[in-house]
Design a protein around this motif. Structure first.
Motif, short mmCIF file in Angstrom:
data_model
loop_
_atom_site.label_atom_id
_atom_site.label_comp_id
_atom_site.label_asym_id
_atom_site.label_seq_id
_atom_site.Cartn_x
_atom_site.Cartn_y
_atom_site.Cartn_z
N VAL A 111 -6.39 0.03 5.52
CA VAL A 111 -5.65 -0.90 6.36
C VAL A 111 -4.78 -0.13 7.34
CG1 VAL A 111 -3.94 -2.75 6.38
CG2 VAL A 111 -5.60 -2.61 4.52
N ILE A 165 -1.41 -11.59 1.13
CA ILE A 165 -1.89 -10.47 1.94
C ILE A 165 -3.26 -10.02 1.44
CG2 ILE A 165 -1.51 -8.02 2.44
CD1 ILE A 165 1.41 -8.54 2.70
N GLU A 166 -3.39 -9.95 0.13
CA GLU A 166 -4.67 -9.53 -0.43
C GLU A 166 -4.75 -9.91 -1.89
OE1 GLU A 166 -5.31 -5.40 -1.16
OE2 GLU A 166 -3.27 -5.08 -1.86
N ALA A 226 -2.72 -15.13 5.85
CA ALA A 226 -2.72 -14.83 7.29
C ALA A 226 -4.02 -15.31 7.92
CB ALA A 226 -2.58 -13.31 7.49
N LYS A 238 -13.05 -8.24 1.94
CA LYS A 238 -11.92 -8.98 2.52
C LYS A 238 -12.42 -10.32 3.09
CE LYS A 238 -8.84 -5.40 2.51
NZ LYS A 238 -7.72 -5.39 1.58
N GLU A 293 7.41 -7.73 0.61
CA GLU A 293 6.17 -7.88 -0.14
C GLU A 293 6.41 -7.96 -1.64
OE1 GLU A 293 3.00 -5.20 1.01
OE2 GLU A 293 3.74 -5.24 3.07
N LYS A 319 4.04 1.25 0.04
CA LYS A 319 2.74 1.73 0.49
C LYS A 319 2.81 2.93 1.43
CE LYS A 319 -0.86 -1.11 -0.72
NZ LYS A 319 -0.28 -1.81 -1.84
N VAL A 341 -1.76 -0.88 10.09
CA VAL A 341 -0.80 -1.81 10.69
C VAL A 341 -0.08 -1.02 11.78
CG1 VAL A 341 1.17 -3.33 10.30
CG2 VAL A 341 -0.53 -3.01 8.48
N VAL A 346 -3.02 -5.78 12.71
CA VAL A 346 -3.42 -5.53 11.31
C VAL A 346 -4.93 -5.46 11.29
CG1 VAL A 346 -3.33 -6.37 8.94
CG2 VAL A 346 -1.41 -6.82 10.49
N GLU A 354 -6.15 -9.41 11.32
CA GLU A 354 -5.29 -10.48 10.79
C GLU A 354 -4.03 -10.66 11.59
OE1 GLU A 354 -6.01 -10.28 6.01
OE2 GLU A 354 -3.99 -10.08 6.81
N GLU A 355 -3.50 -11.84 11.46
CA GLU A 355 -2.15 -12.17 11.90
C GLU A 355 -1.17 -11.31 11.07
OE1 GLU A 355 0.49 -16.21 10.96
OE2 GLU A 355 -1.57 -16.03 10.33
N TYR A 356 -0.14 -10.77 11.71
CA TYR A 356 0.88 -9.97 11.01
C TYR A 356 1.83 -10.90 10.26
CZ TYR A 356 4.75 -6.79 10.19
OH TYR A 356 5.73 -6.04 9.60
N LEU A 357 2.05 -10.60 8.99
CA LEU A 357 2.96 -11.40 8.16
C LEU A 357 4.28 -10.64 8.01
CD1 LEU A 357 0.48 -12.43 5.33
CD2 LEU A 357 1.31 -13.89 7.19
P1 AMP Z 1 -3.89 -4.34 1.79
O1 AMP Z 1 -4.81 -3.21 1.42
O2 AMP Z 1 -4.58 -5.55 2.32
O3 AMP Z 1 -2.89 -4.61 0.70
O4 AMP Z 1 -2.94 -3.80 2.93
C1 AMP Z 1 -2.14 -2.65 2.73
C2 AMP Z 1 -0.77 -2.89 3.29
O5 AMP Z 1 -0.83 -3.21 4.68
C3 AMP Z 1 -0.06 -4.08 2.64
O6 AMP Z 1 0.58 -3.73 1.46
C4 AMP Z 1 0.90 -4.46 3.73
O7 AMP Z 1 2.03 -3.60 3.71
C5 AMP Z 1 0.14 -4.20 4.99
N1 AMP Z 1 -0.50 -5.44 5.44
C6 AMP Z 1 -1.75 -5.87 5.14
N2 AMP Z 1 -2.00 -7.06 5.71
C7 AMP Z 1 -0.90 -7.40 6.41
C8 AMP Z 1 -0.54 -8.52 7.22
N3 AMP Z 1 -1.40 -9.52 7.48
N4 AMP Z 1 0.70 -8.55 7.75
C9 AMP Z 1 1.57 -7.54 7.52
N5 AMP Z 1 1.28 -6.45 6.77
C10 AMP Z 1 0.07 -6.37 6.22
#
Ligand code: AMP
Length: 415
Positions: free
Chosen positions: A153, A272-273, A118, A103, A182, A204, A155, A141, A175-178
């Motif tokens: 992850v 986000i990723e 973010a 990451k 999605e 998810k 949240v 997050v 991270e900052e929450y977005l």
């Molecule tokens: P990731 O493995 O990074 O995709 O994170 C898994 C899930 O966590 C994502 O699909 C989002 O639903 C949530 N998530 C990850 N990062 C954030 C973020 N910065 N703000 C809000 N939700 C997030």
């Protein structure tokens, strides 16, 4: 074309369906595969994350293309080992797969490329974790800074849970929450040319209404009736091409499938990723709608000829997939239960195995995916749930609200 497909989950069953349907594919070999894939491919046994073993199998089977499904073989360097034998491979090098594998690396690349994402801090001790949580506030997050099969992850609004996850992981990105709906956008690339597939949305959390813990994904649909016009073009311009350029600049071009996970926020799309491979279960719906032959597309990306590939063709309508999960998933999935009703078109095998006597059993957390297309999202959703109703698996559970908000027009982008 002779094709070797690596992996054995629902994503790979969907890839196998696409590859087998391509008239250019004479032979499809899969390793390790699963009982669904076995109906489409010759199954070989290999440790998918062992670069030497996979390269040897690719040479032995004389394939023209290797398609790598999961992330672990990519991060382990399987694509490099196959490429070193002179065999085209769809999947990035280990160096480039760090876009998913770390990451922190992904954030570095995004910052250098000016990609909207973010704000984030990498933290390794309790003090820096506390400072980062203070800086952003709730919802918190907290991401494991390594491969976690989509489950690293947390949240949460609960400060103690956020701190506990950080402690368990050791090295985390906070991270900052977005806020915003999605989107998963898959981009096929040879490192320079890049072709977006249809945007999709996955689910998810394990429970209806996005409740409960995160999972690998409980369902998906495509396309997105609520997506702003121009979204894909904007993401290609502001995210994908700058990222690919930055990877080339670093001497580690990214070729394969760039998965862009986005939140559509009030200020526009934010990453986000990144993942370095097709997403599961979005692949099931995106490929169900792709009319262009799949092997030809992936071969063009693997051989640096994507710029010459004709534009993609898509089926009209929509696709929905609903994951049927084992009892106890995601925490402690139970395996070994007998499955009935799975041998039907549209039922994709994700975590199954077959006994010598032909009995089908559960062998993973996400067991099957009921996948259907329809003239519109509502029709596709009805057809997918009809498939799920026909599946018998003791203790299994599935979400009942996959694509429901989109069908009912309840998805809004924050103002
Ligand atoms: P990731 O493995 O990074 O995709 O994170 C898994 C899930 O966590 C994502 O699909 C989002 O639903 C949530 N998530 C990850 N990062 C954030 C973020 N910065 N703000 C809000 N939700 C997030």
């Amino acid at each position: 074309m002779r094709v070797l497909l690596l992996g054995g989950g629902g994503r790979e069953h969907a890839l196998a369906l696409g590859l087998a349907a391509d008239p250019a594919v004479q032979t499809l070999i899969a390793a390790p595969g699963n009982p669904g894939i076995a109906a489409l491919a010759d199954i070989r046994d290999v440790v998918a994350a062992d670069p030497g073993a996979v390269a040897a199998l690719a040479v032995e089977t004389g394939v023209d293309l290797v398609v790598v499904g999961p992330e672990a073989p990519l991060v382990a360097g399987v694509a490099d080992a196959v490429r070193a034998k002179g065999i085209p491979v769809f999947g990035p090098s280990a160096e480039a797969a760090r876009l998913e594998g770390s990451k922190t690396f992904a954030k570095d690349v995004m910052t250098a490329a000016g990609v909207p994402t973010a704000g984030a801090y990498t933290c390794t001790d309790a003090d820096s974790v506390a400072a980062a949580l203070d800086a952003f506030g709730a919802p918190y997050v907290v991401k494991n800074d390594g491969l976690a099969a989509g489950k690293g992850v947390v949240v949460t609004d609960d400060r103690a849970s956020a701190e506990e996850h950080a402690r368990e992981c050791g090295r985390v990105v906070i991270e900052e929450y977005l806020a915003g709906p999605e989107v998963s956008l898959f981009v096929v690339t040879d490192g320079e040319a890049a072709v977006p597939l249809l945007p999709a949305q996955d689910f998810k959390r394990v429970g209806d209404g996005d409740t409960g813990p995160n999972t690998g994904g409980m369902g998906a649909y495509a396309p997105l009736p609520w997506a702003p016009p121009g979204l894909v073009d904007e993401v290609m311009r502001d995210v994908v091409h700058p990222t690919l350029a930055e990877m080339r600049r670093r001497g580690t071009p990214f070729a394969g499938l760039l998965y862009v996970g986005l939140a559509i926020t009030a200020s526009g799309p934010r990453v986000i990723e990144f993942n370095a491979r097709f997403g599961d279960p979005e692949t099931q719906v995106v490929l169900a709608l792709l009319e262009t032959p799949l092997a030809g597309l992936l071969h063009a990306a693997a051989t640096g000829t994507l710029a010459d590939h004709p534009p993609l063709r898509w089926r009209d309508g929509a696709a929905v997939t609903v994951v049927v999960a084992a009892e106890g998933y995601p925490a402690t999935p139970r395996a070994g239960d007998v499955i009935a009703g799975a041998d039907r078109p549209g039922v994709i095998h994700a975590g199954t195995r077959r006994d010598a006597d032909g009995t089908l059993r559960s062998a993973g957390g996400r067991v099957l995916c009921g996948t259907a297309t329809g003239s519109d999202l509502a029709a596709a959703r009805d057809a997918a749930y009809e498939l799920v109703r026909g599946i018998e698996l003791a203790g299994s559970h599935h979400r009942t609200d996959i694509a429901a908000a989109a069908v009912e027009g309840r998805i809004t982008i924050p103002a």
